[in-house]
Design a protein around this motif. Sequence first.
Motif, PDB file in Angstrom:
ATOM      1  N   GLN A  59      38.956 -22.781  61.696  1.00  0.00           N
ATOM      2  CA  GLN A  59      39.057 -21.786  60.621  1.00  0.00           C
ATOM      3  C   GLN A  59      40.473 -21.791  60.028  1.00  0.00           C
ATOM      4  O   GLN A  59      41.432 -22.213  60.673  1.00  0.00           O
ATOM      5  N   HIS A  60      40.613 -21.319  58.787  1.00  0.00           N
ATOM      6  CA  HIS A  60      41.934 -21.133  58.181  1.00  0.00           C
ATOM      7  C   HIS A  60      42.825 -20.321  59.128  1.00  0.00           C
ATOM      8  O   HIS A  60      42.365 -19.376  59.774  1.00  0.00           O
ATOM      9  N   SER A  61      44.062 -20.683  59.210  1.00  0.00           N
ATOM     10  CA  SER A  61      45.081 -20.082  60.068  1.00  0.00           C
ATOM     11  C   SER A  61      44.852 -20.370  61.542  1.00  0.00           C
ATOM     12  O   SER A  61      45.586 -19.886  62.392  1.00  0.00           O
ATOM     13  N   GLY A  62      43.839 -21.157  61.879  1.00  0.00           N
ATOM     14  CA  GLY A  62      43.665 -21.634  63.247  1.00  0.00           C
ATOM     15  C   GLY A  62      42.844 -20.755  64.153  1.00  0.00           C
ATOM     16  O   GLY A  62      42.760 -21.024  65.354  1.00  0.00           O
ATOM     17  N   SER A  63      42.194 -19.722  63.614  1.00  0.00           N
ATOM     18  CA  SER A  63      41.349 -18.876  64.463  1.00  0.00           C
ATOM     19  C   SER A  63      40.401 -18.038  63.611  1.00  0.00           C
ATOM     20  O   SER A  63      40.548 -17.947  62.389  1.00  0.00           O
ATOM     21  N   PHE A  64      39.449 -17.402  64.294  1.00  0.00           N
ATOM     22  CA  PHE A  64      38.483 -16.510  63.662  1.00  0.00           C
ATOM     23  C   PHE A  64      39.136 -15.326  62.962  1.00  0.00           C
ATOM     24  O   PHE A  64      38.518 -14.659  62.128  1.00  0.00           O
ATOM     25  N   LYS A  65      40.390 -15.046  63.266  1.00  0.00           N
ATOM     26  CA  LYS A  65      41.042 -13.829  62.773  1.00  0.00           C
ATOM     27  C   LYS A  65      41.122 -13.752  61.249  1.00  0.00           C
ATOM     28  O   LYS A  65      41.277 -12.658  60.685  1.00  0.00           O
ATOM     29  N   ALA A  66      41.002 -14.889  60.569  1.00  0.00           N
ATOM     30  CA  ALA A  66      41.050 -14.871  59.108  1.00  0.00           C
ATOM     31  C   ALA A  66      39.941 -14.007  58.524  1.00  0.00           C
ATOM     32  O   ALA A  66      40.115 -13.387  57.465  1.00  0.00           O
ATOM     33  N   ARG A  67      38.817 -13.931  59.204  1.00  0.00           N
ATOM     34  CA  ARG A  67      37.686 -13.158  58.695  1.00  0.00           C
ATOM     35  C   ARG A  67      38.044 -11.666  58.609  1.00  0.00           C
ATOM     36  O   ARG A  67      37.828 -11.008  57.586  1.00  0.00           O
ATOM     37  N   GLY A  68      38.566 -11.131  59.700  1.00  0.00           N
ATOM     38  CA  GLY A  68      38.955  -9.729  59.706  1.00  0.00           C
ATOM     39  C   GLY A  68      40.123  -9.441  58.785  1.00  0.00           C
ATOM     40  O   GLY A  68      40.192  -8.373  58.157  1.00  0.00           O
ATOM     41  N   ALA A  69      41.058 -10.393  58.690  1.00  0.00           N
ATOM     42  CA  ALA A  69      42.223 -10.192  57.836  1.00  0.00           C
ATOM     43  C   ALA A  69      41.815 -10.072  56.375  1.00  0.00           C
ATOM     44  O   ALA A  69      42.239  -9.142  55.666  1.00  0.00           O
ATOM     45  N   PHE A  70      40.981 -10.986  55.898  1.00  0.00           N
ATOM     46  CA  PHE A  70      40.549 -10.916  54.499  1.00  0.00           C
ATOM     47  C   PHE A  70      39.703  -9.674  54.238  1.00  0.00           C
ATOM     48  O   PHE A  70      39.811  -9.065  53.169  1.00  0.00           O
ATOM     49  N   THR A  71      38.883  -9.289  55.195  1.00  0.00           N
ATOM     50  CA  THR A  71      38.074  -8.092  55.003  1.00  0.00           C
ATOM     51  C   THR A  71      38.965  -6.869  54.820  1.00  0.00           C
ATOM     52  O   THR A  71      38.731  -6.036  53.921  1.00  0.00           O
ATOM     53  N   ASN A  72      39.997  -6.740  55.626  1.00  0.00           N
ATOM     54  CA  ASN A  72      40.930  -5.624  55.485  1.00  0.00           C
ATOM     55  C   ASN A  72      41.613  -5.627  54.132  1.00  0.00           C
ATOM     56  O   ASN A  72      41.699  -4.589  53.457  1.00  0.00           O
ATOM     57  N   LEU A  73      42.117  -6.775  53.721  1.00  0.00           N
ATOM     58  CA  LEU A  73      42.900  -6.841  52.491  1.00  0.00           C
ATOM     59  C   LEU A  73      42.050  -6.688  51.235  1.00  0.00           C
ATOM     60  O   LEU A  73      42.542  -6.220  50.196  1.00  0.00           O
ATOM     61  N   LEU A  74      40.760  -7.034  51.343  1.00  0.00           N
ATOM     62  CA  LEU A  74      39.879  -6.913  50.183  1.00  0.00           C
ATOM     63  C   LEU A  74      39.155  -5.569  50.121  1.00  0.00           C
ATOM     64  O   LEU A  74      38.796  -5.105  49.039  1.00  0.00           O
ATOM     65  N   GLU A  75      38.949  -4.937  51.263  1.00  0.00           N
ATOM     66  CA  GLU A  75      38.174  -3.700  51.313  1.00  0.00           C
ATOM     67  C   GLU A  75      39.048  -2.440  51.316  1.00  0.00           C
ATOM     68  O   GLU A  75      38.540  -1.337  51.106  1.00  0.00           O
ATOM     69  N   ARG A  76      40.339  -2.585  51.559  1.00  0.00           N
ATOM     70  CA  ARG A  76      41.224  -1.423  51.632  1.00  0.00           C
ATOM     71  C   ARG A  76      42.267  -1.501  50.514  1.00  0.00           C
ATOM     72  O   ARG A  76      42.576  -2.583  50.011  1.00  0.00           O
TER      73      ARG A  76
END
Length: 313
Positions: A51-68
């Motif tokens: 995944q981008h940035s080397g882990s699954f964490k990109a999913r949660g990061a984008f969700t936070n930045l797009l939804e908040r």
Amino acid sequence: MIEKKTITRERIAAVEPRIRQYVRHTPVMQVDMADFGRPAFALDLKLECLQHSGSFKARGAFTNLLERQVPEAGVVAASGGNHGAAVAYAAMKLGLKATIFVPEVSPPAKLARIRGYGAELVVGGARYAEALAASEDFAASTGALQIHAFNQEETLLGQGTLGLEIEADLPEIETLLVAVGGGGLIGGIAAWFAGRIRIIAVEPEGAPTLYRALEAGQPVDAPAEGIAADSLAPKRVGEMMFPIAEAFVERSILVSDDDIIAAQKALWDRVRIIAEPGGAAAFAAVLSGRYVPSEGERVAVLVCGSNTNPANF
């Protein structure tokens, strides 16, 4: 505490189109465990380590930045490394300012990722809990939006999109093994499947956060040690994920540091997959024999992070 019904399949499915253009649909690889010196059976590996940035964490990061709503001060996150790299990457792609706090235990490969994405990096404190406290002080003084690594609704929803993707890729699996630190990943995935498959947690012996919580019936402090301390040792699991885990995670299996190192080596030697300690933990449960599938059982393992140097193992 958020109720287990709040993080639902419907909400995860609604988030997925929002982040789809920003995250990779990562591949699946099927391996024969006989090639790893174990009894022969087919095992599916979901390679979220790519995944981008080397882990699954990109999913949660984008969700936070797009939804908040992100303020002018930008975002701030505390991380052992992977969450920080993901938030830094997402902020870079969306043109936002990011400040990342990490503990001294964070490995150089993860620090390089964060710096490479242009975030301001602050290193201090022995463990994640200290970096989290410093990030909270920073948010209070600057107004920056705090992006929690696991105890945040948007984080759980974003990680849950990986469950959606796994079901699309592997509709016949019966069991999925997932590494656990703070529990955002397994919480989101378990919410997606909601008991329709067996979810098994895997944790290092030195950081049994979910194991201790399930024993106690609530999140409690646990040791935060071992080879995967930068990614799987947050002291305790999140309050938001725990009701989901109680409802939908069958049990937690503990693996040793030696098991994890052996799994890293085997993934590299046999299939040329680089996995950091936390990323290899779920595979370690199968390789070590701590999880033994029943005959004919369709099992998948999530390889969830790759931010390490293969020279380390």
